[in-house]
Enzyme design. Structure first.
Site, PDB file in Angstrom:
ATOM      1  N   LYS A   1       0.827  -1.205   0.000  1.00 46.73           N
ATOM      2  CA  LYS A   1       0.000   0.000   0.000  1.00 46.73           C
ATOM      3  C   LYS A   1       0.862   1.256   0.000  1.00 46.73           C
ATOM      4  O   LYS A   1       0.549   2.227  -0.693  1.00 46.73           O
ATOM      5  CB  LYS A   1      -0.955  -0.011   1.197  1.00 46.73           C
ATOM      6  CG  LYS A   1      -2.095  -1.005   0.999  1.00 46.73           C
ATOM      7  CD  LYS A   1      -3.042  -1.020   2.158  1.00 46.73           C
ATOM      8  CE  LYS A   1      -4.200  -1.975   1.884  1.00 46.73           C
ATOM      9  NZ  LYS A   1      -5.036  -2.174   3.060  1.00 46.73           N
TER      10      LYS A   1
ATOM     11  N   LYS B   1      -9.435  -2.647  -7.299  1.00 51.02           N
ATOM     12  CA  LYS B   1      -9.768  -1.220  -7.499  1.00 51.02           C
ATOM     13  C   LYS B   1      -8.513  -0.423  -7.811  1.00 51.02           C
ATOM     14  O   LYS B   1      -8.519   0.443  -8.653  1.00 51.02           O
ATOM     15  CB  LYS B   1     -10.346  -0.640  -6.193  1.00 51.02           C
ATOM     16  CG  LYS B   1     -11.755  -0.996  -5.917  1.00 51.02           C
ATOM     17  CD  LYS B   1     -12.243  -0.266  -4.688  1.00 51.02           C
ATOM     18  CE  LYS B   1     -11.649  -0.789  -3.397  1.00 51.02           C
ATOM     19  NZ  LYS B   1     -12.146  -2.065  -2.916  1.00 51.02           N
TER      20      LYS B   1
ATOM     21  N   LYS C   1      -4.406  -9.522 -11.173  1.00 51.60           N
ATOM     22  CA  LYS C   1      -5.417  -9.601 -10.108  1.00 51.60           C
ATOM     23  C   LYS C   1      -6.388  -8.437 -10.224  1.00 51.60           C
ATOM     24  O   LYS C   1      -5.976  -7.285 -10.381  1.00 51.60           O
ATOM     25  CB  LYS C   1      -4.724  -9.527  -8.733  1.00 51.60           C
ATOM     26  CG  LYS C   1      -5.711  -9.459  -7.565  1.00 51.60           C
ATOM     27  CD  LYS C   1      -5.003  -9.044  -6.274  1.00 51.60           C
ATOM     28  CE  LYS C   1      -5.918  -9.020  -5.073  1.00 51.60           C
ATOM     29  NZ  LYS C   1      -6.803  -7.924  -4.886  1.00 51.60           N
TER      30      LYS C   1
END
Ligand code: ADP
Ligand code: TRP
Length: 320
Positions: free
Chosen positions: A110, A192, A189
């Site tokens: 992230k 979003k 994959k």
């Protein structure tokens, strides 16, 4: 058996979310006690607009209801409506080795995607452990990317139990091999954050456009194609009945089937699969007081289950 999972209200749901975790939860309602929640406190690590957050929570509730979470069978609630989970998080924080969190891939991924490296993001797995442990969950259905977080939860529970006695139940992740990583329109994959999603509730026209944009190779129409190597078939198979999927595989292998035609079949299949859910979503969205009532009832039920465990923890750590 208690089955628990949560989903962040961070935008529109896609078919990776659906196949990887929502459908397994809907099925789990028939199998045991299902605890399903909207992990809005986790989303605070990446959404910094209060109005947007507020809207996402309502949308996520409506989505889950439309997709088949039944508030009479399952406990459906919003994480922050039982704020005591943050208190449990603190007790767990105090036995969690920093090294355990430093090994988490999700944090590093992230930060690499420019999500601010806050303390909340770093200790995200401890809040997730509190979610799971507060309700003494046995099984946690999730996609592959959450596997490590469930392992961290077990490690934290073991550490806590070693320190304070056998109080917390060790959970297990449930990951279906064939659903672990649903491919997106680019074959990677579906996520979003990669902009490659097929959104469940997108307007029909947009859904069609997205399905038609699935990336395929340039094998000519007449040539035989390996169904297992293209995302169109991989997605089709996950929604089709067995014989329907076998039939498409056969036609791919025989040659003469172009990707464009196969995409049209996939689009029709998706539309059919979600037809009732799409209609149900519209009906639920038109009745905000129903959604509010479900939200309140869910929080009351979740709190009634969670508080006795939290009390045991309070006593064990000695704050009471
Ligand atoms: P995203 O990657 O789009 O941000 P989330 O991280 O919010 O999705 O995931 C919510 C749930 O859906 C998690 O349990 C996750 O494992 C599952 N999930 C998300 N994407 C996929 C996928 N492509 N395949 C299988 N499961 C997925
Ligand atoms: N971290 C999960 C995700 O991003 C959401 C989540 C929060 C969760 N708490 C949980 C999932 C507890 C399962 C159990 O998808």
């Amino acid at each position: 058996m208690r089955i628990l999972s949560g989903i962040q209200p961070s935008g529109k749901l896609h078919i990776g979310n659906y196949l990887g975790m929502i459908r397994p939860m809907v099925r789990a309602q028939e199998e045991g006690e299902l605890f399903c929640f909207i992990a809005n406190m986790h989303s605070l690590t990446s959404i910094f607009d209060g109005k947007q957050m507020h809207q996402h929570i309502t949308d996520a509730l409506i989505d889950l209801l439309a997709l088949g979470i039944d508030p009479d069978k399952a406990i459906l609630w919003v994480q922050s409506d039982v704020p005591e989970v943050a208190e449990l998080t603190w007790y767990l924080n105090c036995v969690t080795p920093v090294g355990l969190l430093q090994r988490c891939h999700s944090y590093k991924d992230k930060v690499a995607r420019s999500i601010p490296a806050s303390n909340g993001l770093f200790s995200y797995p401890v809040l997730m452990a509190a979610d799971i442990l507060m309700y003494s969950s046995n099984i946690v259905p999730v996609g592959q990317d959450q596997k490590q977080h469930v392992e961290v939860t077990r490690d934290i529970a073991i550490k806590f139990n070693e320190t304070y006695g056998d109080i917390l139940t060790l959970p297990e992740a449930r990951i279906k091999e064939e659903l672990a990583v649903i491919p997106g329109t680019d074959g990677q994959k579906m996520s979003k954050s990669y902009g490659n999603t097929i959104d469940i509730f997108a307007p029909e026209k947009q859904l069609r456009k997205t399905v038609m944009s699935i990336v395929t190779d340039s094998t000519p129409v007449e040539a035989p194609k390996d169904p297992d190597r293209n995302a169109v078939y991989l997605l089709y198979r996950l929604f089709a009945a067995d014989e329907q999927a076998l039939d498409l595989a056969k036609r791919f292998r025989a040659g003469g089937l172009g990707y464009g035609d196969a995409k049209k079949e996939l689009f029709a299949l998706l539309l059919e699969h979600f037809r009732d859910c799409r209609a149900k979503r519209e009906r639920i969205a038109a009745d905000p007081s129903y959604v509010d009532a479900i939200r309140k009832k869910g929080a009351d039920k979740a709190r009634a289950v969670g508080l006795p465990l939290l009390d045991k923890v309070r006593n064990a750590v000695g704050v009471r």
